[in-house]
Design a protein around this motif. Structure first.
Motif, PDB file in Angstrom:
ATOM      1  N   ALA A   1       0.825  -1.211   0.000  1.00  0.00           N
ATOM      2  CA  ALA A   1       0.000   0.000   0.000  1.00  0.00           C
ATOM      3  C   ALA A   1       0.857   1.258   0.000  1.00  0.00           C
ATOM      4  CB  ALA A   1      -0.945  -0.002   1.200  1.00  0.00           C
ATOM      5  N   THR A   2       1.936   1.258   0.791  1.00  0.00           N
ATOM      6  CA  THR A   2       2.777   2.457   0.840  1.00  0.00           C
ATOM      7  C   THR A   2       3.477   2.682  -0.497  1.00  0.00           C
ATOM      8  OG1 THR A   2       4.558   1.125   1.819  1.00  0.00           O
ATOM      9  CG2 THR A   2       3.152   2.340   3.328  1.00  0.00           C
ATOM     10  N   GLY A   3       4.014   1.615  -1.094  1.00  0.00           N
ATOM     11  CA  GLY A   3       4.677   1.764  -2.386  1.00  0.00           C
ATOM     12  C   GLY A   3       3.713   2.208  -3.470  1.00  0.00           C
ATOM     13  N   ARG A   4       2.545   1.585  -3.478  1.00  0.00           N
ATOM     14  CA  ARG A   4       1.526   1.949  -4.467  1.00  0.00           C
ATOM     15  C   ARG A   4       1.086   3.392  -4.281  1.00  0.00           C
ATOM     16  NH1 ARG A   4      -2.907   2.916  -6.876  1.00  0.00           N
ATOM     17  NH2 ARG A   4      -4.549   1.385  -7.222  1.00  0.00           N
ATOM     18  N   ALA A   5       0.927   3.827  -3.019  1.00  0.00           N
ATOM     19  CA  ALA A   5       0.488   5.199  -2.760  1.00  0.00           C
ATOM     20  C   ALA A   5       1.554   6.203  -3.181  1.00  0.00           C
ATOM     21  CB  ALA A   5       0.147   5.363  -1.285  1.00  0.00           C
ATOM     22  N   MET A   6       2.832   5.935  -2.873  1.00  0.00           N
ATOM     23  CA  MET A   6       3.891   6.865  -3.267  1.00  0.00           C
ATOM     24  C   MET A   6       3.964   7.003  -4.782  1.00  0.00           C
ATOM     25  SD  MET A   6       7.056   6.371  -0.587  1.00  0.00           S
ATOM     26  CE  MET A   6       7.161   4.588  -0.686  1.00  0.00           C
ATOM     27  N   GLU A   7       3.877   5.878  -5.478  1.00  0.00           N
ATOM     28  CA  GLU A   7       3.913   5.939  -6.938  1.00  0.00           C
ATOM     29  C   GLU A   7       2.709   6.701  -7.482  1.00  0.00           C
ATOM     30  OE1 GLU A   7       4.160   2.920 -10.791  1.00  0.00           O
ATOM     31  OE2 GLU A   7       4.505   2.166  -8.756  1.00  0.00           O
ATOM     32  N   SER A   8       1.545   6.508  -6.870  1.00  0.00           N
ATOM     33  CA  SER A   8       0.342   7.197  -7.333  1.00  0.00           C
ATOM     34  C   SER A   8       0.400   8.688  -7.043  1.00  0.00           C
ATOM     35  CB  SER A   8      -0.899   6.575  -6.690  1.00  0.00           C
ATOM     36  OG  SER A   8      -1.040   5.215  -7.055  1.00  0.00           O
ATOM     37  N   VAL A   9       0.986   9.073  -5.899  1.00  0.00           N
ATOM     38  CA  VAL A   9       1.179  10.498  -5.624  1.00  0.00           C
ATOM     39  C   VAL A   9       2.045  11.107  -6.723  1.00  0.00           C
ATOM     40  CG1 VAL A   9       2.255  12.165  -4.066  1.00  0.00           C
ATOM     41  CG2 VAL A   9       0.824  10.346  -3.143  1.00  0.00           C
ATOM     42  N   GLY A  10       3.115  10.393  -7.087  1.00  0.00           N
ATOM     43  CA  GLY A  10       3.954  10.866  -8.187  1.00  0.00           C
ATOM     44  C   GLY A  10       3.174  10.995  -9.484  1.00  0.00           C
ATOM     45  N   GLY A  11       2.311  10.019  -9.775  1.00  0.00           N
ATOM     46  CA  GLY A  11       1.504  10.080 -10.983  1.00  0.00           C
ATOM     47  C   GLY A  11       0.551  11.266 -10.984  1.00  0.00           C
ATOM     48  N   ALA A  12      -0.014  11.583  -9.802  1.00  0.00           N
ATOM     49  CA  ALA A  12      -0.917  12.736  -9.713  1.00  0.00           C
ATOM     50  C   ALA A  12      -0.159  14.037  -9.973  1.00  0.00           C
ATOM     51  CB  ALA A  12      -1.582  12.766  -8.337  1.00  0.00           C
ATOM     52  N   TYR A  13       1.035  14.158  -9.378  1.00  0.00           N
ATOM     53  CA  TYR A  13       1.829  15.365  -9.636  1.00  0.00           C
ATOM     54  C   TYR A  13       2.240  15.440 -11.108  1.00  0.00           C
ATOM     55  CZ  TYR A  13       2.283  16.881  -4.781  1.00  0.00           C
ATOM     56  OH  TYR A  13       2.032  17.365  -3.528  1.00  0.00           O
ATOM     57  N   GLN A  14       2.519  14.287 -11.708  1.00  0.00           N
ATOM     58  CA  GLN A  14       2.846  14.284 -13.132  1.00  0.00           C
ATOM     59  C   GLN A  14       1.662  14.775 -13.953  1.00  0.00           C
ATOM     60  OE1 GLN A  14       4.495  10.610 -14.590  1.00  0.00           O
ATOM     61  NE2 GLN A  14       4.055  11.083 -16.724  1.00  0.00           N
ATOM     62  N   GLU A  15       0.465  14.336 -13.606  1.00  0.00           N
ATOM     63  CA  GLU A  15      -0.728  14.784 -14.317  1.00  0.00           C
ATOM     64  C   GLU A  15      -0.929  16.288 -14.157  1.00  0.00           C
ATOM     65  OE1 GLU A  15      -3.999  14.362 -16.760  1.00  0.00           O
ATOM     66  OE2 GLU A  15      -2.484  12.865 -16.243  1.00  0.00           O
ATOM     67  N   LEU A  16      -0.545  16.817 -12.996  1.00  0.00           N
ATOM     68  CA  LEU A  16      -0.679  18.254 -12.742  1.00  0.00           C
ATOM     69  C   LEU A  16       0.459  19.063 -13.347  1.00  0.00           C
ATOM     70  CD1 LEU A  16      -1.838  18.059  -9.007  1.00  0.00           C
ATOM     71  CD2 LEU A  16      -3.249  18.729 -10.971  1.00  0.00           C
ATOM     72  N   GLY A  17       1.446  18.388 -13.919  1.00  0.00           N
ATOM     73  CA  GLY A  17       2.562  19.091 -14.544  1.00  0.00           C
ATOM     74  C   GLY A  17       3.640  19.538 -13.585  1.00  0.00           C
ATOM     75  N   ASP A  18       3.637  19.010 -12.372  1.00  0.00           N
ATOM     76  CA  ASP A  18       4.670  19.356 -11.387  1.00  0.00           C
ATOM     77  C   ASP A  18       5.751  18.279 -11.463  1.00  0.00           C
ATOM     78  OD1 ASP A  18       6.216  19.963  -9.164  1.00  0.00           O
ATOM     79  OD2 ASP A  18       4.496  20.512  -7.914  1.00  0.00           O
ATOM     80  N   TRP A  19       6.672  18.449 -12.414  1.00  0.00           N
ATOM     81  CA  TRP A  19       7.664  17.411 -12.672  1.00  0.00           C
ATOM     82  C   TRP A  19       8.608  17.193 -11.501  1.00  0.00           C
ATOM     83  CZ3 TRP A  19       4.749  16.209 -16.272  1.00  0.00           C
ATOM     84  CH2 TRP A  19       4.327  17.080 -17.263  1.00  0.00           C
ATOM     85  N   GLN A  20       8.937  18.279 -10.783  1.00  0.00           N
ATOM     86  CA  GLN A  20       9.871  18.151  -9.662  1.00  0.00           C
ATOM     87  C   GLN A  20       9.301  17.232  -8.582  1.00  0.00           C
ATOM     88  OE1 GLN A  20      13.029  19.485  -9.418  1.00  0.00           O
ATOM     89  NE2 GLN A  20      13.203  18.281  -7.528  1.00  0.00           N
ATOM     90  N   ARG A  21       8.068  17.510  -8.167  1.00  0.00           N
ATOM     91  CA  ARG A  21       7.448  16.679  -7.126  1.00  0.00           C
ATOM     92  C   ARG A  21       7.175  15.268  -7.642  1.00  0.00           C
ATOM     93  NH1 ARG A  21       4.777  21.645  -5.509  1.00  0.00           N
ATOM     94  NH2 ARG A  21       5.275  22.145  -3.340  1.00  0.00           N
ATOM     95  N   ALA A  22       6.773  15.157  -8.897  1.00  0.00           N
ATOM     96  CA  ALA A  22       6.532  13.826  -9.457  1.00  0.00           C
ATOM     97  C   ALA A  22       7.801  12.988  -9.398  1.00  0.00           C
ATOM     98  CB  ALA A  22       6.033  13.940 -10.894  1.00  0.00           C
ATOM     99  N   GLY A  23       8.924  13.561  -9.822  1.00  0.00           N
ATOM    100  CA  GLY A  23      10.186  12.827  -9.768  1.00  0.00           C
ATOM    101  C   GLY A  23      10.590  12.474  -8.351  1.00  0.00           C
ATOM    102  N   ASP A  24      10.330  13.387  -7.409  1.00  0.00           N
ATOM    103  CA  ASP A  24      10.676  13.122  -6.010  1.00  0.00           C
ATOM    104  C   ASP A  24       9.903  11.916  -5.474  1.00  0.00           C
ATOM    105  OD1 ASP A  24      11.790  13.725  -3.368  1.00  0.00           O
ATOM    106  OD2 ASP A  24       9.758  14.373  -2.872  1.00  0.00           O
ATOM    107  N   TRP A  25       8.586  11.871  -5.763  1.00  0.00           N
ATOM    108  CA  TRP A  25       7.780  10.767  -5.241  1.00  0.00           C
ATOM    109  C   TRP A  25       8.076   9.456  -5.959  1.00  0.00           C
ATOM    110  CZ3 TRP A  25       5.222  10.453  -0.850  1.00  0.00           C
ATOM    111  CH2 TRP A  25       4.901  11.630  -0.178  1.00  0.00           C
ATOM    112  N   TYR A  26       8.354   9.518  -7.253  1.00  0.00           N
ATOM    113  CA  TYR A  26       8.769   8.300  -7.942  1.00  0.00           C
ATOM    114  C   TYR A  26      10.084   7.787  -7.364  1.00  0.00           C
ATOM    115  CZ  TYR A  26       5.294   8.977 -11.674  1.00  0.00           C
ATOM    116  OH  TYR A  26       4.135   9.102 -12.386  1.00  0.00           O
ATOM    117  N   GLY A  27      10.958   8.698  -7.013  1.00  0.00           N
ATOM    118  CA  GLY A  27      12.230   8.294  -6.422  1.00  0.00           C
ATOM    119  C   GLY A  27      12.036   7.603  -5.078  1.00  0.00           C
TER     120      GLY A  27
END
Length: 679
Positions: free
Chosen positions: A506-532
């Motif tokens: 659940a934690t891994g899935r949630a972190m990846e999904s948070v990154g995906g949401a930021y990617q959808e919003l165009g916030d590449w910095q935060r998306a990359g941070d959460w994917y990392g």
């Protein structure tokens, strides 16, 4: 109850109300306030039929709709605005029922205002009739009124709907003596009325001319051919209460104890509807005995059979019985009797049996969709014949016909608060059955509501893992309908719940999904941070498929951000990961994206070599479509490098792979943002 009586042969008739019908038809053509001021009516004309439950108000509305059907060729649609227990139906749920009847898809998780707007939009241009049954107040009716003067709305309520302009209620009282006696005669036959017409008039008067009371009285007489009309009249005079209360008390007391107990327990049925399986589970008796008892109740006027939009019977199994509905005016009386005569523990046990039976039927309906020889089909073969569906089509028809009842059962089970384990099993089985038969996309609106119920139970019981799962499912549906901000908030809450449950998935899935949401919003910095962050967890747990996917997602956001050096490193890591997993198509796609990044970074020769390598891996994977797409990209690169002859060769090879399919340039996966020195 209605002014309709069902005779032994199953015929349905309507009695009286000619004055009311004439007044209602005249009201349709009446000049409204808008017309008087010279403006065209902005909304549908609203007719209101007001009366107490049991007065025949709904039957009058149905008869009016039947007589007006030719003038409204786009159909009649109806929705009930009061629960069997008397609670108002939320506007969103009523709107969803109408949208389903209208064949309009709704976005999962849509707000009430959005659903109401969809309903009004669906009626645009339709010459249709909308019946709003048992409305509580104007706040329920107003959001559903079509903005279409060619539509007609017939409302049914206890009294005036203050707040709806230009509406004159048609108040329904008792039937006239002649019509009341005709209604009784449907049950008793003409002989007992003819030999003592004065007694028949007295009985009609004792029943107050109320169709609900008259039907119960007629059913009692039909079951006792040796009893006279005068005998029944005398019995009723010895009782106290309203006409409906007295006739119901007489009928209930006259039932054998097992049948009376089944009748009382029908008040526990979702939406007041029960089939033989539901009645069997509530009473703890056999399915055949329950079916016989329900048919007897229908003859007595205690329940009425629910018309089916399509037959679901197909041999033996759960579909071989119909659904019966307890009239709304009887539900409070049944619940009062249940509270007085049955112990709370017995009532709760009946609820548990009903939920358990529903779970087994849902599991059976899903199992029949599995391949022959599967574990689910073997378990299905071990069930009693009454719980087995003969084929997937029959199971789908059963699920479709019971869908409102099943959803209501889930809501009631969660609201009960004492059967949460069964409630969770019921919701899980219903989610799987809906997804199997209707598909995840078509079932999404129902699934959204079911996941919210799971969340309610999880929060009430402190079940962090279930809370995380429900939040992730809800967030996924929010994201799929463009509510990215809402999805992001739920993904963050799911991360907290996953950590509280110590659930790595659940934690891994949630972190990846948070990154995906930021990617959808165009916030590449935060998306990359959460994917990392998600990647770090996958690396620590050596979850290699997830590692490859996250490297690819990191490569994507870095490409969008124009950080081509980071993007290239991550795409190459993704390619290596897919190759170790022996995922040759994945390896080829990652290489092709690396080639794209090299081209963006101004390295066309390196891009060409990498793209050629990707084509070779696609060929090894024997993925013709992928190979063709990559060869088209390779041709574009060769054109830019000034080698049109080689480009034509690769395009010809792609055409051969794809045959006669229409070819076009492949859309770029990533937009070129800006140059970067980070290469």
């Amino acid at each position: 109850m209605t002014d309709q009586a069902v005779a032994a042969v199953g015929t349905v008739r309507f009695y009286g109300r000619q004055r009311e019908l004439k007044a209602l038809r005249a009201d349709i053509e009446r000049t409204g306030l808008d017309t008087l001021t010279g403006r065209k009516a902005p909304r549908a004309r609203v007719l209101l039929i007001a009366g107490k439950p049991g007065s025949g108000r709904t039957a009058l509305a149905e008869e009016l709709a039947l007589r007006l059907a030719d003038g409204y060729p786009d159909g009649m649609f109806r929705v009930r605005l009061t629960e069997p227990g008397g609670d108002p139906v939320p506007t969103g749920r009523a709107a969803r029922e109408l949208l389903a009847a209208l064949g309009v898809a709704e976005p999962p998780g849509a707000a009430e205002d959005e659903l109401s707007a969809l309903v009004r939009g669906a009626f645009t241009g339709r010459r249709a009739l909308l019946l709003l049954d048992d409305a509580v107040d104007a706040e329920q009716v107003d959001p559903l009124l079509p903005d279409n003067p060619d539509a007609l709305v017939v409302g049914v309520a206890r009294g005036p709907l203050t707040g709806i302009p230009d509406v004159r209620p048609c108040t329904v009282g008792g039937l006239d003596a002649k019509s009341a006696i005709e209604l009784l005669t449907t049950f008793t036959g003409s002989v007992r009325v003819t030999v003592d017409p004065q007694a028949a008039e007295s009985l009609a008067e004792e029943c107050g001319g109320q169709p609900g009371a008259l039907v119960l009285a007629g059913g009692w007489l039909a079951a006792r051919p040796k009893s006279s009309v005068a005998d029944l009249t005398k019995r009723l005079r010895g009782l106290t209460g309203s006409p409906v209360e007295r006739t119901f008390a007489l009928v209930h007391e006259s039932l054998p104890q097992p049948a009376a107990r089944i009748l009382r327990h029908l008040s526990l049925a979702p939406l007041g509807r029960a089939d033989a399986h539901t009645a069997s589970a509530l009473a703890g008796c056999s399915v055949s005995a329950a079916a016989t008892t329900l048919a007897d109740f229908a003859a007595l006027g205690l329940v009425r059979e629910v018309p089916q939009s399509r037959p679901v019977t197909d041999g033996d199994g759960p579909c071989g019985d119909g659904q019966y509905e307890v009239p709304g005016y009887l539900m409070p009386l049944l619940r009062a009797e249940l509270t007085e005569r049955d112990r709370p523990a017995e009532v709760q046990l009946a609820r548990a049996r009903m939920l358990e039976r529903t779970v087994r039927l849902l599991q059976s309906s899903r199992a029949v969709t599995e391949p022959e020889g599967s574990a689910a089909r073997r378990r299905l073969a071990g069930l009693p014949r009454a719980l087995r569906f003969p084929n997937a089509a029959t199971a789908a028809a059963w699920l479709d016909s019971r869908r409102p009842v099943l959803l209501a059962a889930a809501r009631l089970a969660v609201a009960d608060g004492e059967l949460d384990t069964l409630a969770r099993r019921l919701i899980a089985a219903l989610v799987r059955a809906l997804a199997a038969h209707r598909g995840p996309a078509a079932a999404a609106p129902d699934l959204y509501g079911l996941h919210r119920l799971v969340l309610d139970v999880a929060e009430r019981r402190g079940l962090h893992r279930e809370r995380a799962a429900a939040l992730l499912n809800l967030a996924d549906l929010d994201a799929s309908t463009g509510r990215t901000e809402d999805a992001l908030q739920r993904y963050r809450l799911a991360l907290e719940a996953g950590r509280a449950a110590n659930d790595p998935y659940a934690t891994g899935r949630a972190m990846e999904s948070v990154g995906g949401a930021y990617q959808e919003l165009g916030d590449w910095q935060r998306a990359g941070d959460w994917y990392g962050r998600a990647l770090a967890q996958r690396l620590a747990r050596d979850e290699r498929p997830d590692q490859a996917r996250l490297y690819a997602r990191l490569g994507a956001v870095h490409t969008y951000a124009g950080r081509y050096g980071e993007a290239l490193r991550n795409w190459r890591a993704a390619a290596s990961g897919y190759r170790r997993l022996d995922d040759l198509p994945g390896h080829a796609r990652a290489l092709s994206e690396a080639a794209r990044v090299q081209e963006y970074a101004g390295r066309p020769e390196e891009s060409l070599r990498t793209c050629e390598e990707a084509v070779e891996w696609a060929r090894r994977a024997r993925d013709g479509r992928l190979q063709a797409a990559l060869q088209l990209r390779l041709a574009d690169t060769l054109d830019r490098l000034g080698d049109p002859a080689a480009a034509r060769l690769h395009r010809s090879a792609a055409e051969r792979l794809l045959g006669d399919e229409l070819l076009g340039s492949e859309p770029s996966a990533y937009e070129i943002r800006s140059g970067s020195g980070e290469d």
